[in-house]
Scaffold this motif. Structure first.
Motif: not given
Ligand code: NAG
Length: 541
Positions: A515-519
């Motif tokens: 999810h952090r990579c998506r952000m």
């Protein structure tokens, strides 16, 4: 040709009946690691049958029976935003529409079902954010009572899409039924310790939407500076801001924040904290603050708001009248925390007032006297109010719909017990002061909090309506705010949205890392959880 299609869909149907993977609230989720939903939906079933989406053939459209159509600019805007998140900015020459192949998903139909889709409304504490999402061929359908649920469902839909080994966009057959566990899921930002440029505020509202957070608690003024430009009292920011031209929020800036937030289903609740935390107010408003004394003479310094002058209440009445027209939300936060009594104690006029009112030497009574009058004033503007816990602790008589914010860490459970026993709604921020930083993965500490773990009846627990991640601004400005807030606030976001049984730290780690990579991919410089890499590394804004 028709026959082939028919055969293909039969094959797909058989695959479905064998390929379902069921999941309820976080159990057995390892299969979802490519997809990494965050926060985890309440209920979902996904299968090993996948469809492709391509920018040329896929579109997000209003369903035929939807009560919202192309005139709903909130949705139109969201459709565009999520299309870009899914495909990136599509270059002009790519716009020619390609015929879809039968393994393609060609559209997402968004179906608003209630008579009032709330396209032009503002989100509120009562907003229904539920939605149902079904991804299947040839169309996916997102059904929600109104736009607020649709926004949450669009985010989930975008999170379901993953790239296969050839770089194509894929999505699996999925059914989701989702709603938030708590209605108030906030982030507090502080624009007084440091001024935050508009751009930073908007970027963080965007990040909030990606995490399904829905309240921006704007701690807009405090001791160090007063950046809010009041039309009624322009001297407040002229004298109280760090710079009256560059470090202020003009009426149009404030409007922009509120509209940007509305488009993402986020409420904006401003906090005008009094009677303490008001040093900056005193610069532009004569006689508002209490003169402190050393011995029998004024020392030249000032304390909290002066509670014994009528002029104080006349000022507050006019000021909050303006606030109630500028900010559309039904609530305003009135602060009321950490009042320092030493200045009041030093002032002979205050001492006399204390005697006249038989307050003895209990300065909490004077504080309550002030707050009580302020609350009565704000009530006439038809606003509800939120307050920090001290206001409740000091026995001030509160309106029934008051939201008490519990922020003091030790005895937090006792406080929740007391506040809810008295019948007040409450939100929790004590365990989520994100300005406290330390070595290691502190997101786990935020994630492990169970807001309802205090002893109390079911009725009491229903009064806990949510919580807030607070990023106070002493050591934070535009240079470090975003990476300090994300993904740490994401831990709070999942705690407040997902089912209480979603507590597995290993599973959370896997999903949160992605999810952090998506952000990061969406342009938000969210810091890493630990060692690792993203497919798309951050490459400056
Ligand atoms: C999605 O489908 C693919 C096969 O098409 C499968 O390998 C993968 O495990 C599926 N993912 C989920 C989350 O079910």
């Amino acid at each position: 040709m028709y026959c082939l299609l028919k055969l293909a869909s039969l094959f797909v149907a058989i695959a479905f009946s064998h390929g379902w993977l069921f999941s309820d609230s976080g159990k057995k989720l390892n299969v979802l690691d490519e997809v990494s939903l965050w926060p985890l939906p309440q209920k979902f079933q996904t299968s090993a049958v996948s469809f492709q989406l391509s920018a040329n053939s896929f579109q997000i459209v209003h369903a035929k029976d939807s009560t919202a159509g192309p005139s709903c600019s909130l949705l139109q805007n969201a459709f565009r935003r999520y299309f870009e998140y899914i495909f990136g900015e599509v270059r002009k020459q790519d716009k020619s529409r390609k015929r879809a192949s039968n393994s393609d998903l060609v559209e997402l139909q968004v179906w608003i079902s209630s008579a009032d889709p709330q396209c032009d409304g503002y989100p509120s504490l009562q907003s229904d954010e539920s939605y149902e999402l079904s991804v299947d061929q040839p169309s996916a359908v997102l059904k929600a009572p109104n736009v607020w649920g649709a926004l949450r469902g669009l985010e989930t839909f975008s999170q379901l899409i993953y790239k296969d080994d050839y770089g194509a966009n894929n999505i699996n057959k999925t059914v989701i039924s989702d709603f938030p566990r708590f209605a108030h899921r906030g982030v507090l930002l502080d624009t007084s310790r440091h001024y935050l440029p508009l751009k930073v505020i908007l970027a963080n509202l965007e990040a909030m939407a990606i995490n399904k957070l829905n309240v921006f608690h704007w701690h807009i003024v405090d001791d160090p500076s007063f950046p809010f430009l009041s039309r009624t009292f322009p001297e407040l920011s002229q004298k109280g801001a760090y710079n009256p031209f560059t470090h202020v929020y003009t009426p149009s800036d404030v409007k922009m924040v509120i509209e940007f937030a509305r488009m993402r289903g986020i409420r904006v609740i401003p906090e005008f904290d009094t009677p303490g935390h008001t040093q900056a107010w005193g610069k532009g408003q004569k006689d508002l603050l209490t003169p402190c004394y050393s011995g029998s003479t004024p020392s030249g310094t000032f304390g909290p708001v002066n509670p014994i002058l009528n002029s104080t209440y006349e000022f507050m009445a006019q000021f909050f009248k303006e606030i109630s027209t500028v900010f559309p939300d039904a609530y305003v936060h009135l602060g009321g925390d950490e009042v320092d009594f030493s200045c009041w104690k030093s002032n002979p006029d205050i001492q006399r007032f204390m005697e006249q009112h038989s307050f003895g030497t209990d300065y909490r009574k004077l504080e309550s006297f002030y707050i009580q009058r302020l609350l009565d004033i704000v009530t006439t503007t038809k606003k509800g109010y939120m307050v920090w816990q001290e206001v409740f602790d000091n026995g001030v008589k509160l309106k029934e719909d008051t939201v008490v914010e519990v922020w003091i860490g030790n005895k937090m459970e006792e406080e929740l017990q007391n506040v809810t026993r008295a019948g007040f709604t409450t939100i929790l921020s004590a365990p989520w002061y994100l300005d406290w930083i330390s070595y290691g993965q502190d997101w786990q500490r935020y994630y492990k909090v169970e807001p309802l773990s205090f002893p109390g009846t079911d009725e009491q627990k229903k009064l806990v309506i949510g919580g807030e991640a607070c990023l106070w601004g002493e050591y934070v400005d535009a240079t470090n705010l975003t990476p300090r807030l994300w993904p740490r606030a994401s831990a709070v976001a999942e705690r407040l949205w997902s089912d209480e049984k979603v507590t597995d730290l290993n599973n959370a780690y896997e999903r949160l890392a992605q999810h952090r990579c998506r952000m990061v991919k969406r342009g938000i410089p969210a810091e890493p959880l630990f060692v690792g890499h993203c497919r798309h590394e951050y490459n400056s804004p």
